[in-house]
Design an enzyme around this catalytic site. Structure first.
Site, mmCIF file in Angstrom:
data_model
loop_
_atom_site.group_PDB
_atom_site.id
_atom_site.type_symbol
_atom_site.label_atom_id
_atom_site.label_comp_id
_atom_site.label_asym_id
_atom_site.label_seq_id
_atom_site.Cartn_x
_atom_site.Cartn_y
_atom_site.Cartn_z
ATOM 1 N N LYS A 81 0.852 -1.184 0.000
ATOM 2 C CA LYS A 81 0.000 0.000 0.000
ATOM 3 C C LYS A 81 0.886 1.232 0.000
ATOM 4 C CE LYS A 81 -4.512 0.888 0.226
ATOM 5 N NZ LYS A 81 -5.569 0.133 -0.471
ATOM 6 N N GLY A 183 -20.973 6.612 3.899
ATOM 7 C CA GLY A 183 -20.106 6.899 2.760
ATOM 8 C C GLY A 183 -20.828 6.628 1.458
ATOM 9 N N VAL A 187 -17.722 3.723 -4.051
ATOM 10 C CA VAL A 187 -18.063 2.392 -3.548
ATOM 11 C C VAL A 187 -19.417 2.393 -2.842
ATOM 12 C CG1 VAL A 187 -17.405 0.561 -1.951
ATOM 13 C CG2 VAL A 187 -15.673 1.661 -3.375
#
Length: 354
Positions: A81, A183, A187
């Site tokens: 990452k 959120g 996504v």
């Protein structure tokens, strides 16, 4: 920035590199947790951190999560990452992306990057001008795998939520099932639209309230304030923003029998998985349910490296296996009394030789 090897989240990472480029203003961290199954693969996050140590903690936790995610998804990739430390204005320049691409290329294929929070498909195109070790690039045609991983992540989460509803609530459909989504970006918004098509009842929240309200109006749902979503009485709480929200306070606020969403590192600390189990809340381990994006970009990357066309049907086939993995974890948890997060961790650690 404190010595990374003293961080609680350092887990014998193979490489942790601080990248500085004064000319462009780039400060980034690249972390590779494990290359047991292949090169470390995972997206790049562009985020403003209040303290540098927060960026290091994010890089360490996210790269370890990618090791587990890629292993559990059956991908020939290790865990890596990167985080780019943004200023308060989220200033992002082509020079900064170029310097980051140079840093990835200098690792010689040990790390393969793609999109994550704050990074777009266009940004990856800019990075790709400086490194071959990149995925999530635009593709042509509806039958080609690759491009923005967000919709693939959303599809995997959608499959996972349906599996959780079946396992916990005994329902074969999400029609009328109340899902609270935290959120509503690429996504979370994608998950909401998929669930709405199946007749789910939706409550939405986002740090950008106007975005949540607009989506709620579009889908016939309800929008609430960002700080209220975890207290909504619902069937499924689906976190799809940033991680570490399932801490002592967050878990105490939950009024849902299921937690299933795409945010990375949802558990603030290891013991919080047991706390969920003690409350009778079914947890879908985040790195299992949200693997759709990395499945897509990995297939894209491998096909490009081998010069082969990449059929989206192969990606869809792998996405459809996410519910099976979750069901295996939940069944083992039910049989042993060990919380699902620990069951999943043990399975992943075995796969990566730890």
């Amino acid at each position: 920035m404190t010595a990374f090897w003293t961080e609680a989240d350092f887990d014998d990472h193979e490489l942790v590199q601080l990248v500085r480029d004064a000319k462009s203003g780039l400060t980034a961290i690249i972390a590779i947790h494990s290359s047991h199954l292949g090169p470390g693969a995972g997206g790049t996050r562009f985020w403003h951190y209040a303290e540098p140590k927060d960026a290091m903690r994010d890089a360490l936790r996210l790269s370890r999560g990618m090791s587990y995610k890629n292993a559990m998804a059956g991908l020939p990739m290790g865990g890596g990452k990167a985080v780019i430390l943004a200023d308060e204005k989220r200033t992002k320049t082509q020079e900064m992306l170029a310097a980051f691409g140079d840093a990835v290329q200098a690792l010689g294929g040990k790390y393969v990057t793609a999109e994550d929070v704050g990074i777009s498909e266009a940004d990856m195109v800019a990075v790709s001008q400086h490194t071959e070790f990149v995925s999530g690039l635009p593709v042509e045609g509806e039958d080609a795998a690759g491009g923005d991983p967000g919709p693939f992540t959303a599809m995997g989460i959608y499959h996972g939520i349906k599996a959780a509803v079946r396992h916990k609530l005994g329902k074969d459909s999400v029609k009328g099932v109340h899902v609270a989504i935290q959120g509503t970006g690429s996504v979370g918004g994608g998950v909401a639209r998929l669930l709405a098509k199946d007749g789910a009842k939706l409550t939405l929240a986002d740090m950008h309230h106007d975005r949540a309200s607009a989506l709620a109006d579009e889908l016939g749902g309800e929008a609430v304030a960002a700080d209220a979503i975890m207290s909504v009485a619902c069937d499924v709480f689906s976190p799809n923003a940033l991680g570490a929200i399932l801490d002592d306070e967050g878990i105490a606020r939950l009024e849902a029998p299921i937690v299933a969403g795409g945010a990375n590192n949802q558990l603030a600390r290891a013991h919080h998985g047991a706390q969920l189990a003690e409350r009778g809340i079914l947890y879908a381990p985040d790195y299992v349910i949200n693997a759709g994006g990395i499945i897509s970009v990995t297939m894209e990357y491998l096909c490009r490296r081998h010069g082969d066309p990449c059929d989206i049907n192969e990606v869809r086939k792998r996405l459809a296996q996410i519910p099976e993995r979750l069901e295996t974890i939940w069944q083992k948890s039910d049989e042993t009394g060990v919380s699902p997060d620990v069951v999943a961790d043990r399975m992943a650690q075995k796969l990566i030789g730890r």
